[in-house]
Enzyme design. Structure first.
Site, PDB file in Angstrom:
ATOM      1  CD  GLU A 215     -47.976 -17.332  -5.722  1.00  0.00           C
ATOM      2  OE1 GLU A 215     -47.327 -17.843  -6.626  1.00  0.00           O
ATOM      3  OE2 GLU A 215     -47.449 -16.870  -4.700  1.00  0.00           O
TER       4      GLU A 215
ATOM      5  CE  LYS B 130     -39.157 -15.040  -7.241  1.00  0.00           C
ATOM      6  NZ  LYS B 130     -39.945 -15.205  -8.472  1.00  0.00           N
TER       7      LYS B 130
ATOM      8  CB  SER C  66     -37.029 -15.291  -2.791  1.00  0.00           C
ATOM      9  OG  SER C  66     -35.976 -16.242  -2.784  1.00  0.00           O
TER      10      SER C  66
ATOM     11  CG  HIS D 265     -58.089 -18.826 -26.687  1.00  0.00           C
ATOM     12  ND1 HIS D 265     -58.553 -20.116 -26.700  1.00  0.00           N
ATOM     13  CD2 HIS D 265     -58.995 -18.078 -27.367  1.00  0.00           C
ATOM     14  CE1 HIS D 265     -59.685 -20.162 -27.385  1.00  0.00           C
ATOM     15  NE2 HIS D 265     -59.978 -18.933 -27.796  1.00  0.00           N
TER      16      HIS D 265
END
Ligand code: ARG
Length: 465
Positions: free
Chosen positions: A290, A283, A277, A156
């Site tokens: 992804e 960043k 970024s 979880h």
């Protein structure tokens, strides 16, 4: 050039021609088409449909065409043909002359395209297996180098029990091994020759299919002409194997996205596979992972598309089946690309054992060990569970870890608390070592699995070379 002009007096609407063409996609089959044609010339010669002289003329033309295609990467540019099979026949007639018009004897594009699809599926499964093997190698190499590193195991996504980092890596090793075996299964089932099936019912010319199968590297001859000309199971199976591979990649990518986030910082992605970024200078984003995660979604769509195209088709061939090309090519390309990047991300991943270790101090990962230890001392598990649960509640309220708990505090909740229980509560090494059974996370077991995995990778790499 059309393969079927005679029946028609009217012309096709150019817009419909554009709508129906598949050359833009199946041009990727061109080398398969030339190979199958070459083998088929031999079969027609043995069947006395072609004279030896005619056969050599056609074969020479096919060889010339192959050289042209191999030499000039832009061979397809500006070409218009209904499909690659039509294109090859047209070009062949230019090169070899009239005699090329005999090549099509006793066959159809239906058995031709089914044959080339199967050749493609067989090759694609091999390429995918090779890419998988590279990823497996990267995983097992990390497992070997970090074989004693412990990190929190999660269920979880909540801290559960300590595990070896190598054990975690080998979980993915298992998944990707199964993906490899699925690809092999797919290849074995795809390994049947369609040629000779004709359009649907089989050809009237005495084509020796067994010999043709051997010539083209097929293990068997398809037993039913209706089935094999209209069957796209190999594509669906391949897409399923790709989809599940991508689902596994996606879960792994998701783990690494979480683990590379500063709150965890268990791993750091190489700059080469990260992006920044345009607005926030600090960043460092895991775009490579992804995209792997995102494209796994696309792949599921490809599989659904193929199944949906097949589901309502009356036997045997229907033009709907031409839709197999787009989903098959993009499915394989996407999976190959993702596997290759995943292997590189894995190989260049920086592991941060000190971060993993620090996090094992939080989350009361040894609570189960404490309860198990109490069971060893004669406490029924349900009572032990209760006592340790209360200990955890106490610590959580007091803002303490097990490490920070004093013996006095612990003894108030767990009767008989002693230094050994304190050791059980604070030693991650002891916790993992207790799980010493096949499949468990104890170093002894994991080392065995690493050795097995290394052997498997070595065998795979030798076999797939
Ligand atoms: N381009 C077609 C395909 O990929 C080739 C087979 C065409 N056959 C036919 N009967 N129209 O499916």
């Amino acid at each position: 050039m059309k393969l079927w002009g005679g029946r028609f007096s009217g012309k096709r609407d150019p817009q419909f021609e554009k709508f129906s063409e598949s050359f833009s996609l199946d041009q990727r089959f061109v080398l398969y088409d030339l190979r199958v044609n070459l083998a088929y010339v031999k079969a027609l010669t043995a069947a006395r449909v072609l004279k030896p002289r005619e056969a050599s003329q056609i074969s020479a033309g096919l060889a010339a065409l192959r050289r042209r295609v191999q030499k000039d990467a832009s061979w397809a540019q500006g070409q218009t043909a209904e499909d690659v099979h039509t294109w090859v026949e047209g070009e062949l007639e230019h090169i070899s002359g009239e005699v090329a018009r005999k090549l099509r004897t006793g066959r159809s594009r239906n058995d031709l395209v089914a044959t080339e699809m199967r050749l493609y599926v067989k090759d694609a499964t091999l390429h995918l297996e090779r890419a998988l093997a590279d990823l497996l190698a990267a995983l097992v190499s990390h497992a070997r180098r970090h074989s004693t590193v412990i990190l929190p195991g999660y269920t979880h996504l909540q801290p559960a029990q300590p595990i070896l980092f190598a054990h975690y890596l080998l979980a993915y090793f298992e998944m990707f091994c199964r993906d490899g075996s699925r690809l092999r299964d797919c290849r074995v089932r795809a390994d049947e020759l369609p040629m000779g099936a004709g359009a649907l019912a089989g050809t009237t010319f005495p084509v020796n299919r067994e010999r043709l199968a051997k010539e083209l590297g097929f293990a068997r001859v398809a037993r039913n002409s209706l089935d094999v000309t209209s069957d796209r199971d190999p594509v669906a199976e391949l897409l399923f194997a790709c989809s599940l591979t991508m689902v596994h990649l996606s879960r792994w990518a998701e783990d690494l996205i979480i683990y590379s986030s500063p709150g965890f910082a268990y791993v750091e992605l190489a700059d080469a596979y990260s992006t920044g970024s345009s607005l926030m200078p600090q960043k460092k984003n895991p775009d490579s992972l992804e995209l792997i995660r995102g494209r796994s979604g696309t792949l599921l769509g490809n599989l659904m598309s193929m199944l949906a195209v097949m589901k309502g088709l009356p036997l045997s061939y229907d033009r709907d089946l031409q839709e197999d090309k787009a989903v098959m090519f993009t499915g394989v390309d996407t999976t190959l690309g993702a596997l290759e990047i995943a292997a590189r991300v894995a190989a260049t991943l920086r592991i941060r054992p000190e971060r993993m270790k620090a996090m094992t101090q939080l989350g009361f990962l040894t609570a189960t060990d404490l309860a198990d230890e109490l069971v060893g001392r004669g406490v029924p598990f349900a009572d032990a569970h209760e006592q340790v649960g209360r200990l955890v509640r106490y610590c959580a309220t007091a803002g303490k870890t097990f490490q920070e708990l004093s013996a006095g505090e612990a003894a108030q909740i767990i009767p008989g608390w002693d230094p050994d229980l304190h050791d059980v509560a604070t030693s991650m090494e002891r916790s993992v070592a207790r799980r010493n059974l096949t499949g468990g996370t104890a170093p002894k077991q994991v080392t065995r699995q690493i050795e097995r995995a290394e052997q498997l990778v070595a065998e795979l790499q030798k076999k797939l070379k």
